[in-house]
Design a protein around this motif. Structure first.
Motif: not given
Length: 64
Positions: A9-12, A51-54, A37-47
């Motif tokens: 929930i926190s991640a979403c 995922a790498w931290m998990v 495109i900028a929103i998608g890039a920022a959200v994809s990078t953050s996701a």
């Protein structure tokens, strides 16, 4: 198991807020497609960072 639900929930929520922040910063200054495109890039990078931290946490827990 409760931790997984809380973290999900926190991640979403974090990804939603990040997308909104990008919209607030550049909305109206650029074309709508460029904004999307900028929103998608920022959200994809953050996701992907989340995922790498998990993956790192799960890998560390297996070693114990």
């Amino acid at each position: 198991m409760k931790e997984l639900l809380i973290y999900s929930i926190s991640a979403c929520a974090s990804l939603f807020i990040l997308g909104y922040v990008v919209h607030i910063f550049i909305g109206g200054l650029v074309e709508p497609l460029t904004e999307s495109i900028a929103i998608g890039a920022a959200v994809s990078t953050s996701a992907s960072v989340m995922a790498w931290m998990v993956r790192d946490v799960l890998k560390t827990r297996k070693k114990r």
